[in-house]
Each structure stands twice: as C-alpha cells, then as structure tokens.
Write an enzyme that holds these catalytic residues in place. Sequence first.
Site, short mmCIF file in Angstrom:
data_model
loop_
_atom_site.label_atom_id
_atom_site.label_comp_id
_atom_site.label_asym_id
_atom_site.label_seq_id
_atom_site.Cartn_x
_atom_site.Cartn_y
_atom_site.Cartn_z
N HIS A 113 3.42 -17.21 -8.72
CA HIS A 113 3.72 -15.41 -8.79
C HIS A 113 4.58 -14.78 -7.93
CE1 HIS A 113 -1.09 -15.87 -7.60
NE2 HIS A 113 -0.76 -16.70 -8.30
N GLU A 140 5.40 -12.29 -6.63
CA GLU A 140 5.12 -11.40 -5.37
C GLU A 140 6.83 -12.87 -4.66
OE1 GLU A 140 1.70 -9.61 -5.61
OE2 GLU A 140 2.05 -11.62 -7.30
N CYS A 143 -3.06 -10.82 -4.61
CA CYS A 143 -3.48 -11.69 -4.34
C CYS A 143 -3.60 -12.54 -2.70
CB CYS A 143 -4.11 -12.83 -5.06
SG CYS A 143 -2.84 -14.36 -4.41
N CYS A 161 -0.70 -14.12 -1.92
CA CYS A 161 0.66 -12.91 -1.07
C CYS A 161 0.86 -12.44 -0.51
CB CYS A 161 0.74 -12.36 -2.69
SG CYS A 161 1.29 -13.21 -4.53
#
Length: 168
Positions: A60, A62, A90, A93
């Site tokens: 992801h 992040e 999420c 993260c």
Amino acid sequence: MDDPVIDLQSDDYFMGEALRQAARAYEAEEVPVGAVIVRQGRVIARASNQVELLKDATAHAEMLAITQAEQAVGDWRLTDCTLYVTKEPCPMCAGAIVHARLARVVFGASDVKAGAAGSVLNLLQFPTLNHRCAITPGVREAECRRLLQSFFAAQRVRNQNPPGSPLN
C-alpha cells in the site's frame, strides 16, 4: 500549552503531492492511493499503491512511504513527520503508522468500509496503544473521492467486458 497552528495551505499543497502519486497508481491500474511523508516542511517520501505490480498485499502507498521515510531519516521512529494520504488508512497501514510513531495523519477520502482512522475504527488514537497520532480528515476530499470512484467505475466496465468478449 497552546495547540499548534495547522497551516491548511500547507495541507492542501501536500495533499496535491499525494494526489499526483495516486494518479500514477491509477495509470498503472492500481487502486489510486498516493502518500507522501513530510518532515520539517519537506517531502521525504513519496509512494503510490503497488500491490498488483509487486504482487504484494502489503504494498500500500502508506507502507511504501513509511519504509522510504525511515530510510531518509535513518531511524524507524518518525515522530516529527506527517503522512498525507488520499484515502483513509486501512487497519494494516494504521498499525504501521502507530508503530512508526508518525505525529500526524492527513487524509482525503474516508473509507466507510475499512477505514481505521475514525470511519470504522480508530487505531490511530486507540487508547491502549503506545502512540496516538493527530488526524486531519477530509483534505481535498472531493478530488480524492472522485479519483477512486472513477477507477472503480472503470474496473466494473472492464470486468463486464473482458478482453476477447464480443463487445471488445
């Protein structure tokens, strides 16, 4: 102690940098999420989702930005850094954000299905964890949401008309 003054002009600018990363993800047919990490007014990390490219569920924006920022700082602690991300983090993260001890998270579009910065749950300010982040939601929200909605609408069309189907 007085609360720090938040420069909304700066938030707007840095979210624009995150939106540029999200657009790169969109072009690569990744979920269009972009992230930048800022320290002392300078971007020290930039990333976009790369889950499909890397075949890695943890890639992801992040997560990739946190790794870059840790390398730039020379430490895993990012206590004086702010993360700008186009979509609410999420749970995965959010956990990494707390562990890296980011001071602040600024996000664009909330995620009512899986958001972990206040929409579904709030891991960034969970009372029993060893660190809590300041949160600024909704910065350039309409642009962030529009990019995500456009991507998923195109995905639905693509899934209804796969390559080789009579409509293509």
